[in-house]
Enzyme design. Sequence first.
Site, mmCIF file in Angstrom:
data_model
loop_
_atom_site.group_PDB
_atom_site.id
_atom_site.type_symbol
_atom_site.label_atom_id
_atom_site.label_comp_id
_atom_site.label_asym_id
_atom_site.label_seq_id
_atom_site.Cartn_x
_atom_site.Cartn_y
_atom_site.Cartn_z
ATOM 1 N N GLU A 95 0.829 -1.206 0.000
ATOM 2 C CA GLU A 95 0.000 0.000 0.000
ATOM 3 C C GLU A 95 0.863 1.255 0.000
ATOM 4 O O GLU A 95 0.572 2.212 -0.709
ATOM 5 C CB GLU A 95 -0.946 0.010 1.206
ATOM 6 C CG GLU A 95 -2.029 -1.057 1.155
ATOM 7 C CD GLU A 95 -2.950 -0.913 -0.046
ATOM 8 O OE1 GLU A 95 -2.971 0.161 -0.678
ATOM 9 O OE2 GLU A 95 -3.635 -1.883 -0.385
ATOM 10 N N TYR A 144 -6.527 5.620 5.013
ATOM 11 C CA TYR A 144 -6.638 4.665 3.902
ATOM 12 C C TYR A 144 -5.826 3.393 4.190
ATOM 13 O O TYR A 144 -6.335 2.283 4.101
ATOM 14 C CB TYR A 144 -6.172 5.306 2.586
ATOM 15 C CG TYR A 144 -5.883 4.252 1.573
ATOM 16 C CD1 TYR A 144 -6.939 3.579 0.953
ATOM 17 C CD2 TYR A 144 -4.589 3.825 1.313
ATOM 18 C CE1 TYR A 144 -6.706 2.545 0.072
ATOM 19 C CE2 TYR A 144 -4.331 2.789 0.442
ATOM 20 C CZ TYR A 144 -5.400 2.160 -0.180
ATOM 21 O OH TYR A 144 -5.154 1.115 -1.022
ATOM 22 N N ASP A 191 -9.619 5.505 -1.421
ATOM 23 C CA ASP A 191 -8.467 6.055 -2.142
ATOM 24 C C ASP A 191 -9.016 6.748 -3.393
ATOM 25 O O ASP A 191 -10.230 6.917 -3.534
ATOM 26 C CB ASP A 191 -7.438 4.964 -2.472
ATOM 27 C CG ASP A 191 -7.921 4.026 -3.567
ATOM 28 O OD1 ASP A 191 -9.141 4.046 -3.892
ATOM 29 O OD2 ASP A 191 -7.102 3.279 -4.117
#
Length: 341
Positions: A32, A113, A131
């Site tokens: 991520e 997020y 996102d």
Amino acid sequence: MGPGALLDWYAAHHRPLPWRLEVSPWRTLVSELMCQQTRIDTVLPYFARFMAEFPTPEALAESPTERVLELWSGLGYYSRARNLQRAAQAVVAGGGFPRTVEGLRALPGVGPYTAGAIASIAFGVDTPLVDGNVERVLSRWAAEPAPTRAWLWSEAAARVPPGRAADWNQALMELGALVCTPRAPRCDRCPVRADCRGVEAPEAYPARKARKAVPQREAVCGWVQRGEEVLLVRRPEGGRLSGLWELPGREGEGNDAEALAAHLHAALDLRVRRADACGTVKHVFTHLQLHTAVFRVEAEGEPAAAAGAELRWVHLDALDGLALSTLARKTMALARPAARG
Ligand code: SF4
């Protein structure tokens, strides 16, 4: 419409990315952070190299930061690499990954997020994430032209099917990446089309915001070579691209040979005998566009760094393995053919 259509589509069409084939909180965190602001195609080889060297938070926590930056070199946004190492150290110190969104948020560099991604994907917590892809999909799906952060998070939360957050969140992101794309979305093959309120004019959602002009700035740098070695300096800690190596130079005070000569004299005690222009590199940072003039320099004197600064002669064959920014690689690529010729 129930969640089944999107989940079925995801099961059939998702890309078999390495962090999906083998899931763990560590792999989710690394992937991520790497994927922020960066294309997945670019991330894949970095992820493989990173995981080979740092398969666990413990391995990264103990590594010299220099080595972390070397493996991140070229991926950009280097604060992510530093935050990742700090997060790994916090995970080790805490005896393992926190399993709640709140606990994850307390890790360095982990925002809402990323916390949502790790909690839902790695731990199966029923929690949403938002996102850029999810923002676009939800804005179109609900025909909301001006989604606020609060609206997006509550809309995302309301749609998470209990017990399926891992696949659901990834399905929303994958739909945004493969079908509900910024331009020319493929509504004819979209699994949520029957329920989508924005389908008649998808590109109207979300409404475009006026873009601010990006400030332009000039810079200059020089390739100083002795034998098979080139002179590099290290950027100071704390600022943009901190700790990375680059050609000596400066920003914002002229970008011609005179400006470079003045800088090399003041900063490194070198006297320039000759400077040949190699061209200019344009590089875009988040809030700045930099135009760097590159020179190949013949200089006299023994370079001496000011207090707190670091310099190093690096063999030409060792440049690729060094912690360099993308901008530094571009400037070197411009100067180096002449150096070899
Ligand atoms: S129908 Fe079109 S606009 Fe609506 S979610 Fe699907 S791709 Fe996006």
